[in-house]
Design a protein around this motif. Structure first.
Motif, PDB file in Angstrom:
ATOM      1  N   ASN A   1      28.564  27.776  54.430  1.00  0.00           N
ATOM      2  CA  ASN A   1      29.780  28.343  55.006  1.00  0.00           C
ATOM      3  C   ASN A   1      29.415  28.986  56.346  1.00  0.00           C
ATOM      4  OD1 ASN A   1      32.419  28.505  53.055  1.00  0.00           O
ATOM      5  ND2 ASN A   1      30.547  28.311  51.849  1.00  0.00           N
ATOM      6  N   SER A   2      30.224  29.917  56.794  1.00  0.00           N
ATOM      7  CA  SER A   2      29.952  30.629  58.056  1.00  0.00           C
ATOM      8  C   SER A   2      29.904  32.134  57.812  1.00  0.00           C
ATOM      9  CB  SER A   2      31.021  30.294  59.097  1.00  0.00           C
ATOM     10  OG  SER A   2      31.049  28.912  59.370  1.00  0.00           O
ATOM     11  N   ILE A   3      29.347  32.521  56.692  1.00  0.00           N
ATOM     12  CA  ILE A   3      29.316  33.936  56.318  1.00  0.00           C
ATOM     13  C   ILE A   3      28.429  34.712  57.283  1.00  0.00           C
ATOM     14  CG2 ILE A   3      28.709  35.578  54.505  1.00  0.00           C
ATOM     15  CD1 ILE A   3      29.268  33.400  52.461  1.00  0.00           C
ATOM     16  N   ARG A   4      29.026  35.733  57.875  1.00  0.00           N
ATOM     17  CA  ARG A   4      28.291  36.611  58.781  1.00  0.00           C
ATOM     18  C   ARG A   4      28.145  38.025  58.213  1.00  0.00           C
ATOM     19  NH1 ARG A   4      27.949  34.582  64.041  1.00  0.00           N
ATOM     20  NH2 ARG A   4      29.163  32.690  64.397  1.00  0.00           N
ATOM     21  N   VAL A   5      29.133  38.441  57.445  1.00  0.00           N
ATOM     22  CA  VAL A   5      29.158  39.814  56.931  1.00  0.00           C
ATOM     23  C   VAL A   5      29.402  39.782  55.431  1.00  0.00           C
ATOM     24  CG1 VAL A   5      30.311  42.057  57.039  1.00  0.00           C
ATOM     25  CG2 VAL A   5      30.036  40.699  59.118  1.00  0.00           C
ATOM     26  N   ILE A   6      28.619  40.587  54.714  1.00  0.00           N
ATOM     27  CA  ILE A   6      28.837  40.807  53.281  1.00  0.00           C
ATOM     28  C   ILE A   6      29.047  42.297  53.098  1.00  0.00           C
ATOM     29  CG2 ILE A   6      27.893  40.585  50.957  1.00  0.00           C
ATOM     30  CD1 ILE A   6      26.214  38.270  51.911  1.00  0.00           C
ATOM     31  N   GLN A   7      30.266  42.684  52.784  1.00  0.00           N
ATOM     32  CA  GLN A   7      30.601  44.098  52.658  1.00  0.00           C
ATOM     33  C   GLN A   7      29.961  44.709  51.417  1.00  0.00           C
ATOM     34  OE1 GLN A   7      34.853  44.580  52.777  1.00  0.00           O
ATOM     35  NE2 GLN A   7      34.998  44.116  54.963  1.00  0.00           N
ATOM     36  N   GLN A   8      29.744  46.012  51.522  1.00  0.00           N
ATOM     37  CA  GLN A   8      29.220  46.741  50.372  1.00  0.00           C
ATOM     38  C   GLN A   8      30.221  46.667  49.214  1.00  0.00           C
ATOM     39  OE1 GLN A   8      26.208  48.066  50.710  1.00  0.00           O
ATOM     40  NE2 GLN A   8      26.042  48.837  48.621  1.00  0.00           N
ATOM     41  N   GLY A   9      29.743  46.306  48.046  1.00  0.00           N
ATOM     42  CA  GLY A   9      30.623  46.170  46.886  1.00  0.00           C
ATOM     43  C   GLY A   9      31.219  44.788  46.741  1.00  0.00           C
ATOM     44  N   ALA A  10      30.728  43.798  47.498  1.00  0.00           N
ATOM     45  CA  ALA A  10      31.270  42.444  47.407  1.00  0.00           C
ATOM     46  C   ALA A  10      31.002  41.811  46.053  1.00  0.00           C
ATOM     47  CB  ALA A  10      30.684  41.570  48.516  1.00  0.00           C
ATOM     48  N   PHE A  11      29.920  42.233  45.388  1.00  0.00           N
ATOM     49  CA  PHE A  11      29.548  41.615  44.108  1.00  0.00           C
ATOM     50  C   PHE A  11      29.808  42.537  42.915  1.00  0.00           C
ATOM     51  CE2 PHE A  11      26.452  39.737  47.238  1.00  0.00           C
ATOM     52  CZ  PHE A  11      27.107  38.519  47.330  1.00  0.00           C
ATOM     53  N   ILE A  12      30.673  43.509  43.097  1.00  0.00           N
ATOM     54  CA  ILE A  12      31.014  44.402  41.983  1.00  0.00           C
ATOM     55  C   ILE A  12      31.712  43.606  40.880  1.00  0.00           C
ATOM     56  CG2 ILE A  12      32.554  46.284  41.300  1.00  0.00           C
ATOM     57  CD1 ILE A  12      31.945  47.651  43.896  1.00  0.00           C
ATOM     58  N   GLY A  13      31.306  43.836  39.650  1.00  0.00           N
ATOM     59  CA  GLY A  13      31.912  43.170  38.506  1.00  0.00           C
ATOM     60  C   GLY A  13      31.136  41.979  37.988  1.00  0.00           C
ATOM     61  N   LEU A  14      30.171  41.502  38.770  1.00  0.00           N
ATOM     62  CA  LEU A  14      29.405  40.309  38.359  1.00  0.00           C
ATOM     63  C   LEU A  14      28.189  40.741  37.530  1.00  0.00           C
ATOM     64  CD1 LEU A  14      29.571  38.220  41.669  1.00  0.00           C
ATOM     65  CD2 LEU A  14      31.069  38.117  39.673  1.00  0.00           C
ATOM     66  N   ASN A  15      28.467  41.357  36.417  1.00  0.00           N
ATOM     67  CA  ASN A  15      27.385  41.907  35.592  1.00  0.00           C
ATOM     68  C   ASN A  15      26.575  40.826  34.882  1.00  0.00           C
ATOM     69  OD1 ASN A  15      28.290  44.503  36.276  1.00  0.00           O
ATOM     70  ND2 ASN A  15      29.719  44.545  34.556  1.00  0.00           N
ATOM     71  N   LYS A  16      27.151  39.629  34.724  1.00  0.00           N
ATOM     72  CA  LYS A  16      26.462  38.553  34.005  1.00  0.00           C
ATOM     73  C   LYS A  16      25.949  37.456  34.942  1.00  0.00           C
ATOM     74  CE  LYS A  16      29.037  39.170  29.682  1.00  0.00           C
ATOM     75  NZ  LYS A  16      29.887  38.508  28.658  1.00  0.00           N
ATOM     76  N   LEU A  17      26.051  37.685  36.238  1.00  0.00           N
ATOM     77  CA  LEU A  17      25.627  36.660  37.193  1.00  0.00           C
ATOM     78  C   LEU A  17      24.117  36.476  37.133  1.00  0.00           C
ATOM     79  CD1 LEU A  17      27.000  34.858  39.377  1.00  0.00           C
ATOM     80  CD2 LEU A  17      26.098  36.481  41.054  1.00  0.00           C
ATOM     81  N   LYS A  18      23.692  35.209  37.044  1.00  0.00           N
ATOM     82  CA  LYS A  18      22.267  34.881  36.969  1.00  0.00           C
ATOM     83  C   LYS A  18      21.764  34.130  38.186  1.00  0.00           C
ATOM     84  CE  LYS A  18      22.045  34.726  31.902  1.00  0.00           C
ATOM     85  NZ  LYS A  18      21.676  33.896  30.722  1.00  0.00           N
TER      86      LYS A  18
END
Length: 370
Positions: free
Chosen positions: A107-124
């Motif tokens: 993609n063209s991701i330039r910025v990842i904000q703080q809290g972008a991955f909140i809730g992904l407790n089971k992500l591996k």
């Protein structure tokens, strides 16, 4: 007989496991929407979907897309490969508690904000490869408590601190312009002391400075100066905890000070300050003139004088004569010396004109009186 009893006891457990596996296989729902030229995530997807592939579209993952994603609570895999995502907002995947694989590569991701991955407790597994990420705060990975694979290959990252991922097993970092100055020492320590495998270690090379281009980021020979600037791996956790506590204390104090300054009206402290400054200046000028111009206070130190009256002169003569007689009585001297002293005193009294000699008496006035 014993074997039969054991089978009877474990048979319900075995059947329950088979039932769970069959239910899992039956509830797995795949939806493939690749190369559909979608600019938005469809809102009419089956809510029971578990694997959703939206690759090769033009999705930007805006606020509307985020709200649509919140409906698919059963998602375990999400693929957004080669779309138009530029920024990952806070809570982009807030309700996807069951998500295990997230792929947002190319993609063209330039910025990842703080809290972008909140809730992904089971992500591996998290794939952020081949984007345009310049800077990455390792704290954004804090919610990913059981993450095992992190792919950051092919971005524009030159510096990256050790991420707080305790269960990470594999990390991919090649294809980035790594600056192997002292700032990368913590990452190297983490790679060498943890159980994390750096994939393609031989091609994960330094880009800066030129003298270190032949080294992998895991084998850069740092000098003693770099070790003095950065904490060792043993004390790193204590340093981070102390820094977070001090920062929070400082931030709270700063917020209170700012809040008070915004809401409280200004008092008269400025007027007091001006008064103090003026007083100091005036006092300094007075002291300066007193030191540089001492003539003015000579007049103040001089005594006042006036002509003696007749009764004052007589009293003075009597006092002086009495004083002389007392001296003659107390002192045990011969008569000749006493006579000489008396004559001298008497002659002094006869010549006295009733005035005390004073250098301030005008000679002209004295002449007129005579």
């Amino acid at each position: 007989m014993k074997t039969t009893c054991i089978l009877i006891l474990f048979w319900p457990l075995y059947m329950s496991l088979l039932t769970d596996e069959s239910q899992t296989s039956k509830t797995e729902v795949k939806c493939n929407f690749t190369e559909k030229n979608y600019s938005l995530i469809p809102a009419d997807i089956n809510k029971d979907v578990t694997i959703l592939d939206l690759s090769y579209n033009q999705i930007t993952l805006n606020i509307r897309d985020i709200s649509v994603l919140q409906r698919y609570l059963l998602l375990t895999e999400l693929y957004l490969i080669e779309n138009n995502v530029v920024i990952l907002h806070k809570n982009s995947f807030g309700n996807l508690f069951n998500l295990k694989i997230l792929n947002i590569c190319r993609n063209s991701i330039r910025v990842i904000q703080q809290g972008a991955f909140i809730g992904l407790n089971k992500l591996k597994e998290l794939y952020l490869c081949q984007n345009k990420i310049l800077q990455l705060n390792p704290d954004i990975f804090v919610p990913l408590k059981i993450l095992k694979l992190l792919n950051l290959q092919g971005n524009l990252i030159s510096y990256f601190d050790a991420p707080p991922l305790l269960h990470l097993e594999l990390i991919i970092l090649y294809g980035n312009p790594w600056n192997c100055s002292c700032g990368l020492l913590n990452l190297q320590n983490w790679l060498n002391t943890s159980n994390v495998i750096l994939e393609n270690e031989n091609i994960t090379m330094c880009s800066y400075p030129d003298i270190l281009k032949s080294y992998s980021i895991k084998t850069v020979p740092y000098n003693a100066e770099c070790y003095s600037k950065f904490p060792s791996p043993i004390t790193e956790d204590l340093y981070i905890n102390f820094q977070s506590i001090s920062n929070s204390t400082f931030n709270s104090s700063l917020n209170n000070l700012t809040r008070n300054s915004e809401h409280e009206p200004l008092g008269k402290s400025w007027a007091f300050l001006v008064g103090v400054v003026v007083t100091v200046l005036i006092t300094s000028l007075i002291i300066f003139f007193a030191i540089k111009c001492p003539i003015w206070y000579n007049f103040l130190l001089s005594y006042n004088h006036h002509h003696l009256e007749e009764h004052e002169a007589d009293a003075y003569e009597d006092d002086f004569t009495g004083y002389a007689s007392s001296i003659s009585q107390i002192s045990d001297i011969n008569s000749e010396e006493t006579t000489v002293i008396f004559e001298q005193l008497h002659s002094f009294v006869e010549d006295d004109d009733g005035f005390i000699e004073d250098k301030y008496i005008d000679s002209h006035e004295l002449h007129e009186e005579n």
